[in-house]
Design an enzyme around this catalytic site. Sequence first.
Site, short mmCIF file in Angstrom:
data_model
loop_
_atom_site.label_atom_id
_atom_site.label_comp_id
_atom_site.label_asym_id
_atom_site.label_seq_id
_atom_site.Cartn_x
_atom_site.Cartn_y
_atom_site.Cartn_z
N ARG A 1 0.83 -1.21 0.00
CA ARG A 1 0.00 0.00 0.00
C ARG A 1 0.86 1.25 0.00
O ARG A 1 1.92 1.31 0.61
CB ARG A 1 -0.89 0.02 1.23
CG ARG A 1 -1.60 1.37 1.38
CD ARG A 1 -2.72 1.33 2.32
NE ARG A 1 -2.32 1.06 3.69
CZ ARG A 1 -3.17 0.99 4.69
NH1 ARG A 1 -4.46 1.16 4.48
NH2 ARG A 1 -2.74 0.75 5.91
N ARG B 1 -2.29 -5.43 14.65
CA ARG B 1 -3.57 -4.79 14.29
C ARG B 1 -4.64 -5.86 14.06
O ARG B 1 -5.80 -5.69 14.46
CB ARG B 1 -3.40 -3.90 13.06
CG ARG B 1 -2.66 -2.61 13.39
CD ARG B 1 -2.06 -1.97 12.16
NE ARG B 1 -3.06 -1.52 11.21
CZ ARG B 1 -2.79 -1.23 9.93
NH1 ARG B 1 -1.57 -1.33 9.47
NH2 ARG B 1 -3.75 -0.82 9.13
#
Length: 206
Positions: free
Chosen positions: A118, A162
């Site tokens: 990303r 996460r």
Amino acid sequence: MNIIILGKPGSGKGTQAELLEKHFFHASAGDFIREEVKKGTPLGKRYNKIIANGNLLPDKEVTSLVLKKTKGRKNIMFDGFPRTIEQAILLEKNHIKIDKVIYIKVPDKVIISRLSKRMTCEKCGAVFHQTVNPPKKKGVCDFCKGKLYVRDDDKPNVVRNRLRIYNKETKPLIDYYRRKKILYEVDGNKEIKVIHRDIIKILKSF
Ligand code: AP5
Ligand code: MG
């Protein structure tokens, strides 16, 4: 109509939210937090320590930040908020009615590969992917010409944390909203524009 885009880190919440921005006010909790970090204030520095490790900000603090940024807005699209049952309850206590929750479902192995490639615009927060969704010009945002960077929390060990926190704190929201009969699931392991069409169908239904 107020909606929530719910899903794991890297499931495509921001990507889909960008495509819906002409219909909604895009309220990304992560973007609001990163704005504070960029200011370099003591508060921003404290937030940076939390997000760089992939941990969550305290519920009351993040809720008041999101409420401040969305004050007086209609047609809000919450992206990455609420992220705990406590935050969902605080939203209700503040009389914000949610009409639909779009849950983007993606397997973990896809998440890891997406986040490792990303790129994010440091100016407007737009999201790209090195192969699937590349910018027209390398390293430059298509929309505002800002510089693209790799987020600190996209490192593999932080992504794992996460995902762990998502499973513990955020996943219970799926059942929470399903019980309220406002949860709509979309398969997030398809092409970006196909998912967008699926979401539009849900938003237009009944
Ligand atoms: P936040 O910025 O919200 O991070 P996140 O929820 O972990 O989600 P991401 O932004 O990483 O992923 P995304 O689902 O938006 O995916 P994207 O569209 O970019 O939050 C950051 C941090 O802030 C949190 O970790 C926490 O510390 C804190 N925070 C935020 N909200 C909080 C809250 N409510 N309470 C407490 N703390 C909070 O897509 C990912 C990549 O995949 C991109 O490269 C994209 O191009 C690509 N892609 C997207 N869709 C597809 C597709 N269909 N096929 C192939 N590639 C795709
Ligand atoms: Mg995002």
